[in-house]
Motif scaffolding. Sequence first.
Motif, PDB file in Angstrom:
ATOM      1  N   VAL A 164       0.719  -1.319  -0.143  1.00 42.25           N
ATOM      2  CA  VAL A 164      -0.059  -0.070   0.017  1.00 42.25           C
ATOM      3  C   VAL A 164       1.015   1.434  -0.099  1.00 42.25           C
ATOM      4  O   VAL A 164       1.874   1.331   0.687  1.00 42.25           O
ATOM      5  N   THR A 165       0.595   2.171  -0.655  1.00 45.20           N
ATOM      6  CA  THR A 165       1.168   3.504  -0.799  1.00 45.20           C
ATOM      7  C   THR A 165       0.775   4.457   0.363  1.00 45.20           C
ATOM      8  O   THR A 165      -0.289   4.434   0.667  1.00 45.20           O
ATOM      9  N   VAL A 166       1.881   5.195   0.879  1.00 45.59           N
ATOM     10  CA  VAL A 166       1.404   5.923   2.040  1.00 45.59           C
ATOM     11  C   VAL A 166       1.147   7.217   1.547  1.00 45.59           C
ATOM     12  O   VAL A 166       1.457   7.809   0.438  1.00 45.59           O
ATOM     13  N   MET A 167      -0.297   7.640   1.873  1.00 43.07           N
ATOM     14  CA  MET A 167      -0.994   8.907   1.359  1.00 43.07           C
ATOM     15  C   MET A 167      -0.226  10.094   1.742  1.00 43.07           C
ATOM     16  O   MET A 167       0.182  10.304   3.022  1.00 43.07           O
ATOM     17  N   PRO A 168       0.047  10.897   0.770  1.00 45.84           N
ATOM     18  CA  PRO A 168       0.749  12.177   0.993  1.00 45.84           C
ATOM     19  C   PRO A 168      -0.469  13.361   1.656  1.00 45.84           C
ATOM     20  O   PRO A 168      -1.447  12.956   1.515  1.00 45.84           O
ATOM     21  N   PRO A 169       0.345  14.159   2.633  1.00 43.99           N
ATOM     22  CA  PRO A 169      -0.788  15.167   3.057  1.00 43.99           C
ATOM     23  C   PRO A 169      -1.678  15.951   2.151  1.00 43.99           C
ATOM     24  O   PRO A 169      -1.056  16.205   1.038  1.00 43.99           O
ATOM     25  N   PRO A 170      -2.804  16.265   2.546  1.00 46.62           N
ATOM     26  CA  PRO A 170      -3.588  17.466   1.679  1.00 46.62           C
ATOM     27  C   PRO A 170      -2.880  18.708   1.587  1.00 46.62           C
ATOM     28  O   PRO A 170      -2.191  18.915   2.542  1.00 46.62           O
ATOM     29  N   GLU A 171      -3.246  19.273   0.844  1.00 45.13           N
ATOM     30  CA  GLU A 171      -2.914  20.802   0.617  1.00 45.13           C
ATOM     31  C   GLU A 171      -3.676  21.564   1.759  1.00 45.13           C
ATOM     32  O   GLU A 171      -4.749  21.513   2.118  1.00 45.13           O
ATOM     33  N   LEU A 172      -2.832  22.225   2.430  1.00 40.93           N
ATOM     34  CA  LEU A 172      -3.347  23.162   3.653  1.00 40.93           C
ATOM     35  C   LEU A 172      -2.690  24.465   3.574  1.00 40.93           C
ATOM     36  O   LEU A 172      -1.556  24.622   3.152  1.00 40.93           O
ATOM     37  N   VAL A 173      -3.314  25.649   4.140  1.00 41.21           N
ATOM     38  CA  VAL A 173      -2.755  26.791   4.249  1.00 41.21           C
ATOM     39  C   VAL A 173      -1.609  26.506   5.135  1.00 41.21           C
ATOM     40  O   VAL A 173      -1.425  25.647   6.111  1.00 41.21           O
ATOM     41  N   SER A 174      -0.287  27.419   5.050  1.00 39.19           N
ATOM     42  CA  SER A 174       0.896  27.134   5.772  1.00 39.19           C
ATOM     43  C   SER A 174       0.356  27.226   7.460  1.00 39.19           C
ATOM     44  O   SER A 174      -0.045  28.062   7.769  1.00 39.19           O
ATOM     45  N   PRO A 175       0.906  26.138   7.923  1.00 39.40           N
ATOM     46  CA  PRO A 175       0.516  26.258   9.324  1.00 39.40           C
ATOM     47  C   PRO A 175       1.201  27.506  10.266  1.00 39.40           C
ATOM     48  O   PRO A 175       0.637  28.183  11.160  1.00 39.40           O
ATOM     49  N   GLN A 176       2.536  27.743   9.822  1.00 37.25           N
ATOM     50  CA  GLN A 176       3.224  28.813  10.376  1.00 37.25           C
ATOM     51  C   GLN A 176       2.292  30.358  10.368  1.00 37.25           C
ATOM     52  O   GLN A 176       2.141  30.533  11.367  1.00 37.25           O
ATOM     53  N   ALA A 177       1.462  30.398   9.165  1.00 39.41           N
ATOM     54  CA  ALA A 177       0.997  31.623   9.095  1.00 39.41           C
ATOM     55  C   ALA A 177      -0.239  31.554   9.966  1.00 39.41           C
ATOM     56  O   ALA A 177      -0.784  32.601  10.220  1.00 39.41           O
ATOM     57  N   ALA A 178      -0.811  30.402  10.119  1.00 36.29           N
ATOM     58  CA  ALA A 178      -2.273  30.277  10.713  1.00 36.29           C
ATOM     59  C   ALA A 178      -2.231  30.298  12.333  1.00 36.29           C
ATOM     60  O   ALA A 178      -3.408  30.618  12.791  1.00 36.29           O
ATOM     61  N   VAL A 179      -1.203  29.912  12.721  1.00 35.89           N
ATOM     62  CA  VAL A 179      -1.103  29.852  14.371  1.00 35.89           C
ATOM     63  C   VAL A 179      -1.180  31.223  14.992  1.00 35.89           C
ATOM     64  O   VAL A 179      -0.697  32.198  14.699  1.00 35.89           O
ATOM     65  N   ARG A 180      -2.462  31.079  15.731  1.00 40.86           N
ATOM     66  CA  ARG A 180      -2.705  32.558  16.632  1.00 40.86           C
ATOM     67  C   ARG A 180      -1.888  32.798  17.768  1.00 40.86           C
ATOM     68  O   ARG A 180      -1.630  31.395  18.493  1.00 40.86           O
ATOM     69  N   ARG A 181      -1.152  33.761  18.123  1.00 40.25           N
ATOM     70  CA  ARG A 181      -0.549  33.961  19.176  1.00 40.25           C
ATOM     71  C   ARG A 181      -1.329  33.943  20.619  1.00 40.25           C
ATOM     72  O   ARG A 181      -2.292  34.468  20.631  1.00 40.25           O
TER      73      ARG A 181
END
Length: 345
Positions: free
Chosen positions: A327-344
Amino acid sequence: MGARHAEAIKNAPNTRLVATMDPDERLARELAGEAFYTTRVEELLARDDVDAVLIATPNHLHDVIGIQAARAGKHIVVEKPMAPTLERADRFLAACHEAGVALSVGYSFRYAPEIRAARRLVEHGVLGRLLSVQLTCYLDKPPSYYGSGYTNRVHSDWRASMEKSGGGVMIMNMSHQLDQIRYILDRDLTRVTSVAGVLDSPAGVEVEDAISVSCEFQGGAIGNFFGTCFARGIDNQIEIRLLGDAGSIVLERPFRFLTLRGMDGVASGRWHAFGKLPKVDVHMTYLAWFADAVFRGKTPELSGQDGRAIQAWLEAMYESARRGRPVTVMPPPELVSPQAAVRRS
Ligand SMILES: NC(=O)c1ccc[n+]([C@@H]2O[C@H](COP(=O)([O-])OP(=O)(O)OC[C@H]3O[C@@H](n4cnc5c(N)ncnc54)[C@H](O)[C@@H]3O)[C@@H](O)[C@H]2O)c1
């Protein structure tokens, strides 16, 4: 595990235990000490003084409570595995991105000093070109494990149920070593072929007590992972061996490496011990790193994406065992950059 985390939260220099929640009021109260406690998750999530939650429930509730917490704007540490299935892990990750909260999946044993040291050795080129990875995990689980874990603190059937736990020795125990291997090598699996079975567990146990996985890594290295729950007399013997064209690293006491490369202060072609490693409380260290990232508005070093990557490895391993084919390992889905998204916080 909740009790160990509560201790770690109290001991870390940058975290404070402000509230606990458990449907069993006695357990919630015991965990809380001086802090607030409740049996209702909504009540905990409504509190303004809660910046982040740590979810240490049975596996099938990780994503359910996690998504609730993300929607309430709380940063999240969730115990491993991220969810019982990859599809649920992806929904969980997406909810955290949407809410702009940090997510970290509790593979805290990557903070063990020998694992950090092994990563540095690989970065310094000790192995040369990676050729092969071996992981063996020998456990001897008592029958009582499936009803109350190792601590006997709570009685529940979730560890024996495929639906609730997601699997046996691989997801419950070896997933820590999968994260360690991925962290040390900084590369993913691409394809796996597995055999798994329930060979010597109490009646009613649905999850594997033995598993053997042949795998291919990015770059072509070949791996072999084997784990069992019935290793009489050799309980808790877990070893990782990394082999390259220029050297080897053995993560089995005494931790050691050999390299054919010329390196400063390291004789070529001879075994070297890792030397004196510091004593580290991995759970506390992990939480301190997580909190530090959250306070700085950064993605935690051990991120939701890392947890998702391990979930994809696990999913491929179990699917291969079920279907009897690679079985092939599923690559991750496209997401917004987590770095940009994390709220302080
Ligand atoms: N990182 C590690 O080394 C490590 C070690 C052991 C377990 N774990 C993980 O920790 C998690 C918990 O394992 P455990 O051995 O502590 O299990 P456990 O069954 O002993 O404890 C689970 C706790 O969750 C509570 N709970 C049940 N339903 C809940 C709900 N709806 N909301 C809130 N709490 C709820 C239970 O009352 C109990 O207190 C699992 O995901 C397991 O994989 C990690």
